[in-house]
Design a protein around this motif. Structure first.
Motif, PDB file in Angstrom:
ATOM      1  N   ALA A 381       0.828  -1.210   0.000  1.00  0.00           N
ATOM      2  CA  ALA A 381       0.000   0.000   0.000  1.00  0.00           C
ATOM      3  C   ALA A 381       0.859   1.255   0.000  1.00  0.00           C
ATOM      4  O   ALA A 381       0.609   2.207  -0.755  1.00  0.00           O
ATOM      5  CB  ALA A 381      -0.931  -0.004   1.211  1.00  0.00           C
ATOM      6  N   VAL A 382       1.896   1.281   0.833  1.00  0.00           N
ATOM      7  CA  VAL A 382       2.725   2.480   0.952  1.00  0.00           C
ATOM      8  C   VAL A 382       3.588   2.671  -0.291  1.00  0.00           C
ATOM      9  O   VAL A 382       3.714   3.796  -0.807  1.00  0.00           O
ATOM     10  CB  VAL A 382       3.580   2.402   2.235  1.00  0.00           C
ATOM     11  CG1 VAL A 382       4.581   3.552   2.292  1.00  0.00           C
ATOM     12  CG2 VAL A 382       2.677   2.427   3.471  1.00  0.00           C
ATOM     13  N   THR A 383       4.180   1.610  -0.807  1.00  0.00           N
ATOM     14  CA  THR A 383       5.015   1.762  -1.999  1.00  0.00           C
ATOM     15  C   THR A 383       4.161   2.016  -3.238  1.00  0.00           C
ATOM     16  O   THR A 383       4.586   2.721  -4.161  1.00  0.00           O
ATOM     17  CB  THR A 383       5.913   0.527  -2.187  1.00  0.00           C
ATOM     18  OG1 THR A 383       6.715   0.361  -1.016  1.00  0.00           O
ATOM     19  CG2 THR A 383       6.832   0.696  -3.388  1.00  0.00           C
ATOM     20  N   LEU A 384       2.963   1.465  -3.287  1.00  0.00           N
ATOM     21  CA  LEU A 384       2.029   1.789  -4.366  1.00  0.00           C
ATOM     22  C   LEU A 384       1.767   3.293  -4.382  1.00  0.00           C
ATOM     23  O   LEU A 384       1.770   3.936  -5.448  1.00  0.00           O
ATOM     24  CB  LEU A 384       0.725   1.029  -4.159  1.00  0.00           C
ATOM     25  CG  LEU A 384      -0.407   1.315  -5.146  1.00  0.00           C
ATOM     26  CD1 LEU A 384      -0.076   0.745  -6.525  1.00  0.00           C
ATOM     27  CD2 LEU A 384      -1.722   0.731  -4.635  1.00  0.00           C
ATOM     28  N   ALA A 385       1.542   3.868  -3.209  1.00  0.00           N
ATOM     29  CA  ALA A 385       1.332   5.309  -3.123  1.00  0.00           C
ATOM     30  C   ALA A 385       2.563   6.073  -3.606  1.00  0.00           C
ATOM     31  O   ALA A 385       2.443   7.102  -4.295  1.00  0.00           O
ATOM     32  CB  ALA A 385       0.997   5.695  -1.681  1.00  0.00           C
ATOM     33  N   ALA A 386       3.739   5.573  -3.247  1.00  0.00           N
ATOM     34  CA  ALA A 386       4.967   6.233  -3.693  1.00  0.00           C
ATOM     35  C   ALA A 386       5.060   6.233  -5.215  1.00  0.00           C
ATOM     36  O   ALA A 386       5.428   7.243  -5.837  1.00  0.00           O
ATOM     37  CB  ALA A 386       6.177   5.536  -3.074  1.00  0.00           C
ATOM     38  N   GLY A 387       4.746   5.104  -5.821  1.00  0.00           N
ATOM     39  CA  GLY A 387       4.776   5.033  -7.274  1.00  0.00           C
ATOM     40  C   GLY A 387       3.785   5.983  -7.913  1.00  0.00           C
ATOM     41  O   GLY A 387       4.079   6.634  -8.925  1.00  0.00           O
ATOM     42  N   MET A 388       2.594   6.068  -7.361  1.00  0.00           N
ATOM     43  CA  MET A 388       1.598   7.004  -7.879  1.00  0.00           C
ATOM     44  C   MET A 388       2.086   8.448  -7.772  1.00  0.00           C
ATOM     45  O   MET A 388       1.909   9.256  -8.698  1.00  0.00           O
ATOM     46  CB  MET A 388       0.291   6.838  -7.108  1.00  0.00           C
ATOM     47  CG  MET A 388      -0.447   5.543  -7.378  1.00  0.00           C
ATOM     48  SD  MET A 388      -1.943   5.436  -6.348  1.00  0.00           S
ATOM     49  CE  MET A 388      -2.738   4.000  -7.055  1.00  0.00           C
ATOM     50  N   ALA A 389       2.688   8.770  -6.615  1.00  0.00           N
ATOM     51  CA  ALA A 389       3.164  10.133  -6.409  1.00  0.00           C
ATOM     52  C   ALA A 389       4.241  10.516  -7.422  1.00  0.00           C
ATOM     53  O   ALA A 389       4.347  11.688  -7.808  1.00  0.00           O
ATOM     54  CB  ALA A 389       3.696  10.288  -4.983  1.00  0.00           C
ATOM     55  N   CYS A 390       5.015   9.535  -7.867  1.00  0.00           N
ATOM     56  CA  CYS A 390       6.044   9.808  -8.878  1.00  0.00           C
ATOM     57  C   CYS A 390       5.427  10.309 -10.184  1.00  0.00           C
ATOM     58  O   CYS A 390       6.097  10.991 -10.968  1.00  0.00           O
ATOM     59  CB  CYS A 390       6.855   8.545  -9.165  1.00  0.00           C
ATOM     60  SG  CYS A 390       7.983   8.042  -7.852  1.00  0.00           S
ATOM     61  N   GLU A 391       4.170   9.958 -10.426  1.00  0.00           N
ATOM     62  CA  GLU A 391       3.521  10.287 -11.691  1.00  0.00           C
ATOM     63  C   GLU A 391       2.502  11.411 -11.584  1.00  0.00           C
ATOM     64  O   GLU A 391       1.671  11.593 -12.471  1.00  0.00           O
ATOM     65  CB  GLU A 391       2.856   9.034 -12.268  1.00  0.00           C
ATOM     66  CG  GLU A 391       3.822   7.892 -12.539  1.00  0.00           C
ATOM     67  CD  GLU A 391       4.914   8.291 -13.531  1.00  0.00           C
ATOM     68  OE1 GLU A 391       4.609   9.047 -14.473  1.00  0.00           O
ATOM     69  OE2 GLU A 391       6.066   7.840 -13.351  1.00  0.00           O
ATOM     70  N   GLY A 392       2.543  12.158 -10.466  1.00  0.00           N
ATOM     71  CA  GLY A 392       1.764  13.378 -10.394  1.00  0.00           C
ATOM     72  C   GLY A 392       0.379  13.288  -9.811  1.00  0.00           C
ATOM     73  O   GLY A 392      -0.332  14.298  -9.754  1.00  0.00           O
ATOM     74  N   PHE A 408       7.035   0.022   7.802  1.00  0.00           N
ATOM     75  CA  PHE A 408       8.004   1.043   8.211  1.00  0.00           C
ATOM     76  C   PHE A 408       9.115   1.230   7.179  1.00  0.00           C
ATOM     77  O   PHE A 408       9.470   2.361   6.828  1.00  0.00           O
ATOM     78  CB  PHE A 408       8.603   0.669   9.571  1.00  0.00           C
ATOM     79  CG  PHE A 408       9.667   1.634  10.039  1.00  0.00           C
ATOM     80  CD1 PHE A 408       9.331   2.928  10.370  1.00  0.00           C
ATOM     81  CD2 PHE A 408      10.993   1.244  10.150  1.00  0.00           C
ATOM     82  CE1 PHE A 408      10.299   3.827  10.798  1.00  0.00           C
ATOM     83  CE2 PHE A 408      11.964   2.134  10.573  1.00  0.00           C
ATOM     84  CZ  PHE A 408      11.614   3.431  10.901  1.00  0.00           C
ATOM     85  N   ASP A 409       9.672   0.153   6.662  1.00  0.00           N
ATOM     86  CA  ASP A 409      10.762   0.298   5.698  1.00  0.00           C
ATOM     87  C   ASP A 409      10.295   1.030   4.450  1.00  0.00           C
ATOM     88  O   ASP A 409      11.024   1.851   3.884  1.00  0.00           O
ATOM     89  CB  ASP A 409      11.321  -1.070   5.309  1.00  0.00           C
ATOM     90  CG  ASP A 409      12.464  -0.946   4.309  1.00  0.00           C
ATOM     91  OD1 ASP A 409      13.513  -0.378   4.676  1.00  0.00           O
ATOM     92  OD2 ASP A 409      12.307  -1.386   3.152  1.00  0.00           O
ATOM     93  N   GLN A 410       9.060   0.753   4.015  1.00  0.00           N
ATOM     94  CA  GLN A 410       8.530   1.421   2.833  1.00  0.00           C
ATOM     95  C   GLN A 410       8.331   2.915   3.096  1.00  0.00           C
ATOM     96  O   GLN A 410       8.571   3.742   2.210  1.00  0.00           O
ATOM     97  CB  GLN A 410       7.211   0.773   2.407  1.00  0.00           C
ATOM     98  CG  GLN A 410       7.366  -0.591   1.771  1.00  0.00           C
ATOM     99  CD  GLN A 410       7.869  -1.654   2.742  1.00  0.00           C
ATOM    100  OE1 GLN A 410       7.555  -1.623   3.933  1.00  0.00           O
ATOM    101  NE2 GLN A 410       8.648  -2.590   2.248  1.00  0.00           N
ATOM    102  N   LEU A 411       7.913   3.247   4.310  1.00  0.00           N
ATOM    103  CA  LEU A 411       7.775   4.650   4.678  1.00  0.00           C
ATOM    104  C   LEU A 411       9.131   5.344   4.650  1.00  0.00           C
ATOM    105  O   LEU A 411       9.270   6.469   4.137  1.00  0.00           O
ATOM    106  CB  LEU A 411       7.140   4.762   6.066  1.00  0.00           C
ATOM    107  CG  LEU A 411       6.921   6.168   6.625  1.00  0.00           C
ATOM    108  CD1 LEU A 411       5.995   6.975   5.733  1.00  0.00           C
ATOM    109  CD2 LEU A 411       6.357   6.097   8.038  1.00  0.00           C
ATOM    110  N   VAL A 412      10.146   4.666   5.169  1.00  0.00           N
ATOM    111  CA  VAL A 412      11.495   5.240   5.199  1.00  0.00           C
ATOM    112  C   VAL A 412      12.061   5.353   3.787  1.00  0.00           C
ATOM    113  O   VAL A 412      12.431   6.441   3.323  1.00  0.00           O
ATOM    114  CB  VAL A 412      12.435   4.371   6.067  1.00  0.00           C
ATOM    115  CG1 VAL A 412      13.877   4.897   5.978  1.00  0.00           C
ATOM    116  CG2 VAL A 412      11.975   4.338   7.509  1.00  0.00           C
TER     117      VAL A 412
END
Length: 643
Positions: A381-392, A408-412
């Motif tokens: 869930a957290v890394t999915l959000a990170a990937g989405m954020a990369c694309e605006g 936690f590691d994904q958040l970091v």
């Protein structure tokens, strides 16, 4: 709830005469098999009786009554180890393992835990509360038994939802590569793997788990070793026939002998299959199809509603009405999410299997293309959000505090290190009441505070929660809003309220000598205490960045600073303040109040706060003692007082 009276006990015996004779699984095993259907009926009746009074998890337990009976009837528990995943379904297990007469104390202070707990019973082989741990734990037990030369059965019971988490597949992958005896029971209560099955499939399952089939299959493989072409033909035929009626391929490829699916409410089938599985060597996966809420009509019709319940009328299934106290923080979040999405098409919402619990039901209906329930997969869930954020796009991750621990590691690494624009709506921060230590959000401020570029906020009331969500969403970077379970102090929510200036707290009361620097839920009790002691109160609002100017001003103007937070003291918001004072060379006594360095057992939230000294009386006593210590000792401004 008061202890059961003698008349209550007598009535319970009359309603459940067979259960009244079962004080342990050995008593159950002494009964003839013909009486087990009646035991199942009584077990469901007692379960509904209990949970209708205490509240708790109901639908999942109703769905595993026959499976629970079968496990304790066929296997020699507790010598044979049964590991329940998550534990929502473990109430029938508790009833059969010597805790029947204490079920009225379920989830109450000093009473039974709502989850399996090692300190509560030898039959609770592994403490749980979070999902997808059962296969790993059971495999560890099986390896340990083999190393010690002990022969025992080890069984993990995992739901289809929990099986989707990465940890479960990591355990399956490891187990399949080992020479070990292990049984995994897939409790498929949503039919996400296969549709309901009938008598033919049950017959095939019993056949495939029987000694005759197993010996024939192994004998065939041995006999055909010298004839590879024929052996390949027979193997293809076997997989083709099994693949036509059951989803075996995945588990077989992982090294497990797949058995099932069987009807988990057909007690005769469950018992026969478990007996066959018990005698099989190696790794085996038994697929059992069950239905949440089975046997209680209101729960059958509304399994989601009856998953976790407050007290209700067992005859009608209607929940007891409570006095309206305003919206919960969860509902405040859900309203903000829908309103913001309506204005901003960039918003997407993500949850790890907690749509209803996180207040996202309305959003999921209104914006289905922008809603992503990833299942029990917090890391994803957290890394999915990170990937989405990369694309605006602008992702909002709604997650419980104790579940964020798993990511936690994904958040970091994936969010904060890359300074990505992800908003975290962290529900259940602090103590959570009857769910106890497994679900308490005691550590999020401590583990998130060291992360560079992460803005961390804690609202004092409902309106401030909405303002902080707006603030975090508009901030171009990672932001976390941490709010508690339940309702706030009752402040009206203004949908037009502006965002807050980053890193700015607010003086909410002026007083003398003592300054109370409160975070989130601690602002309201701090104000009550301050009225009695004539103290200053600051609503700090931001855990990171701290309001440096406000803290230094309060230190100059007061003889004692008191920090208050509903988070563990170690590394929390109070620690952040003392670090700032030390860095600035400011010497002032500081009393830090927060959660103690121990797990807080289940009780009501009010009882838990009182136990931790974080209710009004506890805070007043701690501050009064600190003031008395200042008056009786020679002034030493460098002294730090421990709460």
């Amino acid at each position: 709830m008061p202890d059961r009276t003698p008349s209550d006990s007598g009535a319970a015996v009359l309603r459940h005469p067979l259960l009244a004779s079962i004080d342990s699984p050995s008593d159950l095993r002494a009964l003839p098999e013909s009486q087990l259907p009646e035991v199942a009926h009584e077990l469901r009746s007692l379960l509904v009786d209990t949970v209708s009074r205490t509240g708790g998890h109901l639908a999942a337990g109703l769905g595993v009554v026959e499976l629970t009976l079968g496990l304790h009837y066929v296997f020699d528990t507790p010598e044979d180890r049964v590991v329940w995943d998550v534990g929502h379904q473990a109430y029938p297990h508790k009833i059969l393992t010597g805790r029947r007469d204490r079920m009225h104390s379920l989830r109450q202070k000093g009473g039974l835990s709502g989850f399996p707990k090692r300190g509560e019973s030898a039959y609770d082989t592994f403490g749980v509360g979070h999902s997808s741990t059962s296969i790993s734990a059971a495999l560890g037990m099986a390896i340990a038994a083999k190393q010690r030369g002990e022969r025992r059965n080890v069984i993990a019971v995992i739901g289809d939802g929990a099986l989707g988490a990465g940890m479960a597949f990591e355990a399956l992958n490891h187990a399949g590569s080992m020479d070990i005896d292990l049984t995994v029971i897939l409790n498929d209560n949503e039919m996400s793997i296969s549709p309901p099955v009938g008598a033919i499939s049950n017959h095939l399952a019993r056949l495939l788990s029987g000694k005759l089939y197993t010996s024939m299959r192994e004998g065939s493989k041995s006999a055909l070793r010298g004839m590879p072409q024929l052996r390949e033909l027979v193997g293809r035929w076997e997989e083709h026939m099994k693949g036509m009626v059951m989803p075996s391929t995945l588990f077989e490829e992982l090294g497990f002998n797949y058995i099932g699916p069987i009807d988990g409410h057909d007690l005769e089938s469950v018992l026969k299959t478990l007996r066959n599985v018990k005698g099989m060597p190696g790794q085996r996966l038994l697929h059992v199809v069950t239905h949440k809420g089975h046997g209680y009509e209101p729960a059958e019709g509304q399994p989601v509603t009856f998953h976790g319940v407050t007290p209700f009328d067992r005859q009608t299934g209607e929940f007891r009405k409570s006095k309206a106290k305003g919206p919960t923080y969860t509902k405040v979040f859900g309203s903000w999410l829908c309103d913001t999405a309506a204005r901003d098409p960039r918003l997407v919402a993500i949850t790890p299997a907690m749509c209803e619990g996180s207040g996202m039901g309305e959003f999921a209906k209104r914006f289905p293309q922008r809603f992503h329930d990833v299942g029990i997969a917090e890391q994803h869930a957290v890394t999915l959000a990170a990937g989405m954020a990369c694309e605006g796009v602008k992702p909002v991750v709604a997650i419980y505090s104790s579940f964020l621990q798993r990511a936690f590691d994904q958040l970091v690494h994936d969010v904060c290190l890359q300074q990505l624009d992800v908003t975290l709506a962290v529900d259940r921060g602090g103590l959570v009441g009857a769910d106890g230590a497994t679900h308490a959000g005691c550590f999020d401020l401590s583990f998130s505070r060291p992360l560079p570029d992460l803005v961390i906020m804690a609202p004092a009331d409902e309106n401030e929660c909405r303002q902080m969500l707006k603030t975090g969403y508009e901030f171009n970077g990672p932001a976390m809003v941490r709010y508690p379970r339940g309702v706030g102090p009752g402040v009206a929510v203004d949908p037009a309220a502006p965002a807050l200036p980053i890193g700015r707290g607010l003086r909410v009361r002026e007083g003398q000598r003592v300054a109370m620097l409160a975070f989130g839920t601690m602002v309201a009790p701090a104000l009550e205490v301050a009225e009695e002691l004539d103290a200053t109160v600051a609503n700090m609002r931001f855990v990171k960045p701290l309001d440096r100017e406000l803290i230094l001003a309060l230190a100059r103007e007061h003889a004692l600073l008191v920090t208050l937070e509903e988070n563990t003291l170690a590394g929390g918001a109070g620690s952040a303040i003392t670090e700032l004072l030390n860095a600035e060379g400011v010497v002032v006594p500081v009393l830090q109040l927060g959660l103690p360095d121990r797990n807080v057992d289940h009780a009501t939230q009010a009882e838990q706060l009182a136990e931790c000294g974080l209710d009004v009386a506890g805070i007043r006593d701690s501050v009064s003692r600190a003031l008395a210590a200042l008056e009786t000792k020679a002034p030493r401004r460098e002294q730090t007082l421990a709460g």
